[in-house]
Scaffold this motif. Structure first.
Motif, PDB file in Angstrom:
ATOM      1  N   LYS A  82       0.872  -1.281  -0.227  1.00  0.00           N
ATOM      2  CA  LYS A  82       0.161  -0.028   0.234  1.00  0.00           C
ATOM      3  C   LYS A  82       0.721   1.182  -0.047  1.00  0.00           C
ATOM      4  CE  LYS A  82      -3.879  -2.205   2.253  1.00  0.00           C
ATOM      5  NZ  LYS A  82      -4.679  -2.361   3.462  1.00  0.00           N
ATOM      6  N   GLU A  83       0.418   2.178  -0.864  1.00  0.00           N
ATOM      7  CA  GLU A  83       1.280   3.542  -0.963  1.00  0.00           C
ATOM      8  C   GLU A  83       0.428   4.481  -0.883  1.00  0.00           C
ATOM      9  OE1 GLU A  83       4.068   5.848  -4.622  1.00  0.00           O
ATOM     10  OE2 GLU A  83       3.523   3.759  -4.622  1.00  0.00           O
ATOM     11  N   LEU A 129       8.828  13.253  10.451  1.00  0.00           N
ATOM     12  CA  LEU A 129       7.670  12.708   9.825  1.00  0.00           C
ATOM     13  C   LEU A 129       8.157  11.312   8.960  1.00  0.00           C
ATOM     14  CD1 LEU A 129       4.971  12.665   8.540  1.00  0.00           C
ATOM     15  CD2 LEU A 129       5.866  13.910   6.597  1.00  0.00           C
ATOM     16  N   GLN A 130       9.604  11.785   8.351  1.00  0.00           N
ATOM     17  CA  GLN A 130      10.119  10.178   7.863  1.00  0.00           C
ATOM     18  C   GLN A 130      10.530   9.345   8.755  1.00  0.00           C
ATOM     19  OE1 GLN A 130      12.287  11.377   3.845  1.00  0.00           O
ATOM     20  NE2 GLN A 130      12.113  13.387   5.157  1.00  0.00           N
ATOM     21  N   VAL A 181      10.252   4.841   2.988  1.00  0.00           N
ATOM     22  CA  VAL A 181      10.099   6.205   2.332  1.00  0.00           C
ATOM     23  C   VAL A 181      10.478   5.735   0.886  1.00  0.00           C
ATOM     24  CG1 VAL A 181      11.157   8.430   2.238  1.00  0.00           C
ATOM     25  CG2 VAL A 181      10.956   7.519   4.322  1.00  0.00           C
ATOM     26  N   LEU A 182       9.535   6.008  -0.187  1.00  0.00           N
ATOM     27  CA  LEU A 182       9.769   5.574  -1.542  1.00  0.00           C
ATOM     28  C   LEU A 182      10.398   6.980  -2.241  1.00  0.00           C
ATOM     29  CD1 LEU A 182       6.668   3.471  -2.444  1.00  0.00           C
ATOM     30  CD2 LEU A 182       8.855   2.736  -2.147  1.00  0.00           C
ATOM     31  N   TYR A 241       6.230  10.172  -0.526  1.00  0.00           N
ATOM     32  CA  TYR A 241       5.626   8.861  -0.741  1.00  0.00           C
ATOM     33  C   TYR A 241       6.234   7.749   0.140  1.00  0.00           C
ATOM     34  CZ  TYR A 241       3.898  11.397  -4.856  1.00  0.00           C
ATOM     35  OH  TYR A 241       3.304  12.088  -5.827  1.00  0.00           O
ATOM     36  N   PHE A 242       5.343   6.956   0.812  1.00  0.00           N
ATOM     37  CA  PHE A 242       5.453   6.028   1.729  1.00  0.00           C
ATOM     38  C   PHE A 242       4.915   4.632   1.355  1.00  0.00           C
ATOM     39  CE2 PHE A 242       5.363  10.251   4.301  1.00  0.00           C
ATOM     40  CZ  PHE A 242       7.003   9.901   4.658  1.00  0.00           C
ATOM     41  N   ASP A 243       5.307   3.635   1.526  1.00  0.00           N
ATOM     42  CA  ASP A 243       4.890   2.312   1.183  1.00  0.00           C
ATOM     43  C   ASP A 243       4.914   1.285   2.419  1.00  0.00           C
ATOM     44  OD1 ASP A 243       4.276   0.307  -0.993  1.00  0.00           O
ATOM     45  OD2 ASP A 243       5.754  -0.595   0.049  1.00  0.00           O
TER      46      ASP A 243
END
Length: 125
Positions: free
Chosen positions: A62-63, A84-85, A95-96, A115-117
């Motif tokens: 899920k991204e 945040l990261q 972290v994408l 963008y996070f996965d």
């Protein structure tokens, strides 16, 4: 759980002082041009089946996209963005991408996009 909801709950748990509002999917029309607030918008990018086996799948990748729209008088965002990261990484996200900062010519706001996965294994049924 929807990835957007999971991400919102995660961000809320950090109680970031810089954030005035956190929204999923869209910013309400009455907030669209309010450049005085720092707002976070979380949207769904993709949900892909994963871990194929026995002609089925057993998990999801899920991204989400997390955008920050900084209020005109907001403090420097470097510390918030780093925190945040780290928050997402500590919760098992990857972290994408960090698209850096852009300037919104309509509101004069500084923005940042991440963008996070997340890999979620389904419960056995």
């Amino acid at each position: 759980m929807l990835a957007t909801k999971r991400a919102k709950v995660l961000i809320q748990s950090a109680h970031f002082e810089i954030l005035n509002e956190i929204y999923t999917y869209n910013i309400p029309s009455n907030e669209d041009n309010n450049a005085d607030k720092t707002v976070c918008l979380i949207t769904d990018v993709r949900t892909d089946p994963a871990l194929p086996g026995n002609e089925d799948f057993h998990a999801f990748n899920k991204e989400v996209e997390v955008q920050a729209f900084y209020g005109l008088n907001a403090p420097d965002p470097d510390e918030f963005e780093s925190q945040l990261q780290h928050l997402f990484i500590k919760d098992g996200w990857v972290v994408l991408d960090n698209r850096g900062h852009t300037f919104d010519p309509d509101t004069n706001q500084l923005t940042a996009t991440f963008y996070f996965d997340y890999f979620e294994i389904e419960d056995a049924k």
